[in-house]
Design an enzyme around this catalytic site. Structure first.
Site, PDB file in Angstrom:
ATOM      1  N   TYR A   1      -7.678   4.888  17.975  1.00 37.35           N
ATOM      2  CA  TYR A   1      -6.888   5.290  16.805  1.00 37.35           C
ATOM      3  C   TYR A   1      -6.753   6.817  16.755  1.00 37.35           C
ATOM      4  O   TYR A   1      -5.648   7.345  16.536  1.00 37.35           O
ATOM      5  CB  TYR A   1      -7.551   4.781  15.531  1.00 37.35           C
TER       6      TYR A   1
ATOM      7  N   ALA B   1      -4.389   7.975  19.365  1.00 39.62           N
ATOM      8  CA  ALA B   1      -3.010   7.636  18.990  1.00 39.62           C
ATOM      9  C   ALA B   1      -2.462   8.615  17.955  1.00 39.62           C
ATOM     10  O   ALA B   1      -1.313   9.050  18.035  1.00 39.62           O
ATOM     11  CB  ALA B   1      -2.949   6.203  18.467  1.00 39.62           C
ATOM     12  N   LYS B   2      -3.285   8.967  16.967  1.00 37.82           N
ATOM     13  CA  LYS B   2      -2.820   9.893  15.938  1.00 37.82           C
ATOM     14  C   LYS B   2      -2.660  11.309  16.489  1.00 37.82           C
ATOM     15  O   LYS B   2      -1.775  12.059  16.047  1.00 37.82           O
ATOM     16  CB  LYS B   2      -3.774   9.883  14.750  1.00 37.82           C
TER      17      LYS B   2
ATOM     18  N   ASP C   1      -2.746  11.774  10.656  1.00 37.44           N
ATOM     19  CA  ASP C   1      -4.072  11.552  10.073  1.00 37.44           C
ATOM     20  C   ASP C   1      -4.907  12.787  10.339  1.00 37.44           C
ATOM     21  O   ASP C   1      -4.730  13.450  11.370  1.00 37.44           O
ATOM     22  CB  ASP C   1      -4.740  10.325  10.718  1.00 37.44           C
TER      23      ASP C   1
ATOM     24  N   ARG D   1       0.811  -1.208   0.000  1.00 39.08           N
ATOM     25  CA  ARG D   1       0.000   0.000   0.000  1.00 39.08           C
ATOM     26  C   ARG D   1       0.855   1.274   0.000  1.00 39.08           C
ATOM     27  O   ARG D   1       1.806   1.392  -0.786  1.00 39.08           O
ATOM     28  CB  ARG D   1      -0.993  -0.055   1.171  1.00 39.08           C
TER      29      ARG D   1
END
Length: 256
Positions: free
Chosen positions: A158, A161-162, A145, A19
């Site tokens: 998530y 965390a970002k 992100d 990816r």
């Protein structure tokens, strides 16, 4: 494999077998970098990618396996990466777990997987490689992100965390200046979640994909090469940029 010295710059890319990671690797290789391709489970894909690059330029890529939940393996990854060409000029912290963690249905394992890949590993890799990065006036680029700022529903861990990853970028930029620059990239809709998503039933439907694209001012999904090209810009053409998060999302973050 014997130790080799090189004048070519060397990049370590985590989560690089597939990816976006693989696209980053190819672009860096084309720009003249030697590559350390990190993977966890995707050995076949990582080796195929290394073989592809070594066919283009002999002895220019290697693969190293490591579980980024383990501090021992994180440090060993750094040691092995340095041993091959005796230098690291660029660290790309691309590896990241991503799956839903709805409140009431999340575990400590979920917390560890998401926090470790996005915070623990990038921090300790930066620490382990700081000397070499400083010696070669290198740089670190973290993949953040857009959800670090505006959280994604059902993805609380998530998003946390970002958000931490963004602060990690800023603190490392301050700690490692003036010899090492540290920046981040916040992608928007670049690739849809993998079919191996931990919760396949939570995959985006075609209808949801269309709705998401409709909210993007540029009216299209980005490509992996958009991230790879931004990596090259920050690594090679931005000597006075550090501590910044560059959003690559087609304008989506101004609409959500």
């Amino acid at each position: 494999m014997s130790v080799a010295h090189t004048q070519a710059k060397v990049a370590l890319v985590t989560g690089a077998a597939k990816r976006i990671g693989a696209e980053i690797v190819r672009h860096l290789h084309h720009a003249g970098f030697n590559l350390v391709i990190h993977y966890h489970f995707s050995e076949k894909s990582a080796q195929e990618l290394a073989d592809e690059l070594n066919e283009e330029r002999e002895n220019s890529a290697i693969c190293i396996q490591a579980d980024l939940n383990s501090i021992t393996q994180i440090n060993e990854l750094a040691t092995q990466a340095l041993a091959r060409w005796q230098r690291i000029d660029l660290l790309i912290n691309n590896a990241s777990s991503f799956y839903p963690t709805p409140i009431g249905n999340s575990s400590e394992e979920d917390w560890d997987n998401l926090i470790n890949s996005n915070l623990k590993a990038p921090f300790f890799l930066a620490q382990a490689l700081a000397q070499s990065l400083s010696e070669h006036h290198g740089c670190i680029i973290n993949i953040a992100d857009i959800y670090a700022d505006k959280p994604l529903k059902k993805h609380s861990i998530y998003s946390i965390a970002k958000a931490g990853n963004v602060m990690l970028t800023k603190t490392l930029a301050q700690e490692l200046a003036p010899l090492v620059r540290v920046n981040g990239i916040a992608p928007g809709a670049i690739l849809w979640p993998d079919d191996t998503n931990k919760c396949p039933e939570d995959k985006l439907s075609d209808d949801n994909k269309e709705k998401m694209l409709a909210r993007i001012p540029l009216q299209q999904r980005g490509q992996a090469q958009d991230i790879a090209k931004t990596i090259l810009f920050l690594a090679q053409s931005a000597p006075y940029i550090t501590g910044q998060i560059l959003t690559v999302d087609g304008g989506r973050s101004i609409t959500i």
